[in-house]
Design a protein around this motif. Structure first.
Motif, PDB file in Angstrom:
ATOM      1  N   MET A  71      -7.848  -0.255  -7.796  1.00 34.68           N
ATOM      2  CA  MET A  71      -6.511  -0.137  -7.224  1.00 34.68           C
ATOM      3  C   MET A  71      -5.476  -0.733  -8.157  1.00 34.68           C
ATOM      4  O   MET A  71      -5.753  -1.679  -8.900  1.00 34.68           O
ATOM      5  CB  MET A  71      -6.442  -0.842  -5.862  1.00 34.68           C
ATOM      6  N   MET A  72      -4.286  -0.163  -8.114  1.00 32.40           N
ATOM      7  CA  MET A  72      -3.155  -0.676  -8.885  1.00 32.40           C
ATOM      8  C   MET A  72      -1.889  -0.369  -8.110  1.00 32.40           C
ATOM      9  O   MET A  72      -1.685   0.764  -7.653  1.00 32.40           O
ATOM     10  CB  MET A  72      -3.080  -0.024 -10.268  1.00 32.40           C
ATOM     11  N   ASP A  73      -1.041  -1.375  -7.944  1.00 29.23           N
ATOM     12  CA  ASP A  73       0.269  -1.191  -7.323  1.00 29.23           C
ATOM     13  C   ASP A  73       0.168  -0.455  -5.980  1.00 29.23           C
ATOM     14  O   ASP A  73       0.971   0.428  -5.678  1.00 29.23           O
ATOM     15  CB  ASP A  73       1.182  -0.419  -8.283  1.00 29.23           C
ATOM     16  N   GLY A  74      -0.866  -0.814  -5.194  1.00 34.64           N
ATOM     17  CA  GLY A  74      -0.995  -0.251  -3.853  1.00 34.64           C
ATOM     18  C   GLY A  74      -1.591   1.136  -3.781  1.00 34.64           C
ATOM     19  O   GLY A  74      -1.587   1.764  -2.715  1.00 34.64           O
ATOM     20  N   LYS A  75      -2.118   1.631  -4.911  1.00 33.22           N
ATOM     21  CA  LYS A  75      -2.705   2.970  -4.931  1.00 33.22           C
ATOM     22  C   LYS A  75      -4.124   2.919  -5.493  1.00 33.22           C
ATOM     23  O   LYS A  75      -4.477   2.030  -6.255  1.00 33.22           O
ATOM     24  CB  LYS A  75      -1.867   3.917  -5.800  1.00 33.22           C
ATOM     25  N   VAL A  76      -4.939   3.906  -5.115  1.00 33.40           N
ATOM     26  CA  VAL A  76      -6.251   4.089  -5.738  1.00 33.40           C
ATOM     27  C   VAL A  76      -6.048   4.901  -7.005  1.00 33.40           C
ATOM     28  O   VAL A  76      -5.593   6.042  -6.950  1.00 33.40           O
ATOM     29  CB  VAL A  76      -7.229   4.814  -4.783  1.00 33.40           C
ATOM     30  N   VAL A  77      -6.378   4.300  -8.156  1.00 34.80           N
ATOM     31  CA  VAL A  77      -6.131   4.978  -9.431  1.00 34.80           C
ATOM     32  C   VAL A  77      -7.425   5.417 -10.110  1.00 34.80           C
ATOM     33  O   VAL A  77      -7.380   6.149 -11.108  1.00 34.80           O
ATOM     34  CB  VAL A  77      -5.327   4.065 -10.388  1.00 34.80           C
ATOM     35  N   TYR A  78      -8.561   4.985  -9.589  1.00 32.43           N
ATOM     36  CA  TYR A  78      -9.846   5.346 -10.201  1.00 32.43           C
ATOM     37  C   TYR A  78     -10.912   5.263  -9.123  1.00 32.43           C
ATOM     38  O   TYR A  78     -10.979   4.285  -8.378  1.00 32.43           O
ATOM     39  CB  TYR A  78     -10.157   4.386 -11.351  1.00 32.43           C
ATOM     40  N   ASP A  79     -11.730   6.293  -9.031  1.00 36.59           N
ATOM     41  CA  ASP A  79     -12.769   6.360  -7.997  1.00 36.59           C
ATOM     42  C   ASP A  79     -13.996   7.000  -8.638  1.00 36.59           C
ATOM     43  O   ASP A  79     -13.972   8.169  -9.018  1.00 36.59           O
ATOM     44  CB  ASP A  79     -12.272   7.212  -6.820  1.00 36.59           C
ATOM     45  N   VAL A  80     -15.065   6.212  -8.784  1.00 34.45           N
ATOM     46  CA  VAL A  80     -16.232   6.691  -9.519  1.00 34.45           C
ATOM     47  C   VAL A  80     -17.506   6.358  -8.745  1.00 34.45           C
ATOM     48  O   VAL A  80     -17.597   5.321  -8.089  1.00 34.45           O
ATOM     49  CB  VAL A  80     -16.264   6.071 -10.935  1.00 34.45           C
ATOM     50  N   GLN A  81     -18.498   7.247  -8.817  1.00 32.60           N
ATOM     51  CA  GLN A  81     -19.750   7.014  -8.113  1.00 32.60           C
ATOM     52  C   GLN A  81     -20.896   7.724  -8.823  1.00 32.60           C
ATOM     53  O   GLN A  81     -20.695   8.360  -9.854  1.00 32.60           O
ATOM     54  CB  GLN A  81     -19.637   7.487  -6.661  1.00 32.60           C
ATOM     55  N   GLY A  82     -22.080   7.587  -8.256  1.00 34.03           N
ATOM     56  CA  GLY A  82     -23.247   8.281  -8.792  1.00 34.03           C
ATOM     57  C   GLY A  82     -23.586   7.855 -10.209  1.00 34.03           C
ATOM     58  O   GLY A  82     -23.460   6.696 -10.588  1.00 34.03           O
ATOM     59  N   GLU A  83     -24.019   8.821 -11.011  1.00 32.64           N
ATOM     60  CA  GLU A  83     -24.451   8.545 -12.381  1.00 32.64           C
ATOM     61  C   GLU A  83     -23.318   7.987 -13.237  1.00 32.64           C
ATOM     62  O   GLU A  83     -23.545   7.146 -14.107  1.00 32.64           O
ATOM     63  CB  GLU A  83     -25.007   9.820 -13.028  1.00 32.64           C
ATOM     64  N   GLU A  84     -22.107   8.455 -12.965  1.00 29.15           N
ATOM     65  CA  GLU A  84     -20.965   7.977 -13.758  1.00 29.15           C
ATOM     66  C   GLU A  84     -20.767   6.482 -13.548  1.00 29.15           C
ATOM     67  O   GLU A  84     -20.487   5.745 -14.499  1.00 29.15           O
ATOM     68  CB  GLU A  84     -19.701   8.738 -13.362  1.00 29.15           C
ATOM     69  N   LYS A  85     -20.936   6.018 -12.311  1.00 26.65           N
ATOM     70  CA  LYS A  85     -20.808   4.586 -12.052  1.00 26.65           C
ATOM     71  C   LYS A  85     -21.962   3.816 -12.692  1.00 26.65           C
ATOM     72  O   LYS A  85     -21.763   2.742 -13.267  1.00 26.65           O
ATOM     73  CB  LYS A  85     -20.766   4.287 -10.553  1.00 26.65           C
TER      74      LYS A  85
ATOM     75  N   ILE B  55       0.864  -1.193   0.000  1.00 26.65           N
ATOM     76  CA  ILE B  55       0.000   0.000   0.000  1.00 26.65           C
ATOM     77  C   ILE B  55       0.891   1.229   0.000  1.00 26.65           C
ATOM     78  O   ILE B  55       1.807   1.356   0.823  1.00 26.65           O
ATOM     79  CB  ILE B  55      -0.930   0.025   1.236  1.00 26.65           C
ATOM     80  N   ARG B  56       0.609   2.168  -0.916  1.00 23.81           N
ATOM     81  CA  ARG B  56       1.483   3.321  -1.115  1.00 23.81           C
ATOM     82  C   ARG B  56       0.713   4.637  -0.966  1.00 23.81           C
ATOM     83  O   ARG B  56       0.191   5.163  -1.945  1.00 23.81           O
ATOM     84  CB  ARG B  56       2.119   3.266  -2.512  1.00 23.81           C
ATOM     85  N   GLY B  57       0.602   5.131   0.245  1.00 21.40           N
ATOM     86  CA  GLY B  57       0.035   6.459   0.470  1.00 21.40           C
ATOM     87  C   GLY B  57      -1.421   6.590   0.093  1.00 21.40           C
ATOM     88  O   GLY B  57      -1.805   7.550  -0.588  1.00 21.40           O
ATOM     89  N   VAL B  58      -2.264   5.679   0.546  1.00 18.08           N
ATOM     90  CA  VAL B  58      -3.693   5.715   0.207  1.00 18.08           C
ATOM     91  C   VAL B  58      -4.436   6.691   1.123  1.00 18.08           C
ATOM     92  O   VAL B  58      -4.337   6.618   2.350  1.00 18.08           O
ATOM     93  CB  VAL B  58      -4.326   4.316   0.323  1.00 18.08           C
ATOM     94  N   ASP B  59      -5.157   7.614   0.519  1.00 17.80           N
ATOM     95  CA  ASP B  59      -6.093   8.506   1.206  1.00 17.80           C
ATOM     96  C   ASP B  59      -7.493   8.138   0.714  1.00 17.80           C
ATOM     97  O   ASP B  59      -7.725   8.096  -0.493  1.00 17.80           O
ATOM     98  CB  ASP B  59      -5.826   9.977   0.883  1.00 17.80           C
ATOM     99  N   LEU B  60      -8.405   7.879   1.650  1.00 20.01           N
ATOM    100  CA  LEU B  60      -9.742   7.462   1.243  1.00 20.01           C
ATOM    101  C   LEU B  60     -10.757   7.848   2.306  1.00 20.01           C
ATOM    102  O   LEU B  60     -10.521   7.636   3.500  1.00 20.01           O
ATOM    103  CB  LEU B  60      -9.763   5.943   1.039  1.00 20.01           C
TER     104      LEU B  60
END
Length: 261
Positions: free
Chosen positions: A222-236, A22-27
């Motif tokens: 997630m990729m290589d210990g990081k969050v690379v994509y975060d989608v919600q709502g209508e887009e999801k 895990i590399r510096g995840v903020d969530l």
């Protein structure tokens, strides 16, 4: 509800097998969020879930759940806040105990336990009502040993046990991966039903892109210990498998299990 800040985790530091998981995840996860987490092998999905659960302590950063700092809390102290369903259907239940005894154990989670395990008639009635929701006939088998149940039945029971005392956060670690497709859909539909009915906050790790899109209100890649994509709502809601395939093609993190799923 849940805040992760600058979370890092390295296994076997300073050795030839060192792995920066895990590399510096903020969530930040809001109350009522049902998040699906997807990524290739070694992306850090299950490690992040295990850090939240307290199986692994983080190297840096902080974890706050509903205002309570859990950063240094061991797994057993976090258990009273969390519900959890494992990938292995055998892990969430006690095989040598009956169905009602397993439910009684779950009902007493986080509470002071006396010497008596007597189950009140009103408690038995509650368990029968809850088991009937599973539509598996288990309400008629409350005295049966859990070890006699199928994997799918045990996983559905584990799901019920994990939500019996409304948890602040429900953790689902590829909880249908070991089930056949029909049983997996049954357990996923029950998961969605319980989350919506009890307004639970849920964090579901999966390899299956269709399931990641179909369930929940928010999707994290997630990729290589990081969050690379975060989608919600209508887009999801408008996401397709092709969209996710394109994302994975860019990151190079796609694998056969995800495609075939």
């Amino acid at each position: 509800m849940l805040k992760l800040f600058n979370i890092t985790k390295t296994f076997n530091p300073g050795t030839i097998t060192e792995k920066k998981a895990i590399r510096g995840v903020d969530l930040e996860i809001a109350d009522g969020d049902f998040i699906t987490v997807i990524g290739g092998n070694g992306a850090g999905k299950s490690t992040l879930l295990n850090i939240i659960a307290g199986v692994h302590l983080t190297d840096t950063g902080s974890i706050t759940l509903d205002g309570v700092d859990l950063t240094s809390s061991p797994e057993y102290k976090r258990a009273k806040y969390l519900g959890r369903v494992f990938q292995d259907p055998m892990m969430g239940t006690a095989a040598n105990m009956s169905i009602e005894e397993n439910l009684a154990m779950a009902m007493r989670r986080g509470k002071r336990r006396g010497l008596s395990w007597y189950i009140q008639p009103s408690e038995k009635k509650l368990y029968q009502e809850k088991l009937a929701l599973l539509d598996l006939g288990l309400e008629k088998r409350m005295h049966s040993k859990v070890g006699l149940l199928s994997g799918g039945q045990r996983q559905a029971l584990t799901l019920l046990m994990s939500t019996l005392q409304k948890p602040k956060l429900l953790l689902l670690d590829e909880h249908t991966a070991a089930l056949d497709p029909k049983t997996a859909k049954k357990v996923l539909d029950l998961t969605e039903e319980f989350v919506e009915k009890d307004k639970l906050t849920a964090f579901m790790v999966t390899h299956n892109m269709k399931d990641a899109i179909r369930y929940g209100n928010r999707l994290i890649m997630m990729m290589d210990g990081k969050v690379v994509y975060d989608v919600q709502g209508e887009e999801k809601k408008n996401l397709t498998v092709e969209d996710l395939l394109a994302k994975f093609s860019v990151t190079g993190e796609m694998n056969d299990k995800m495609i075939l799923g």
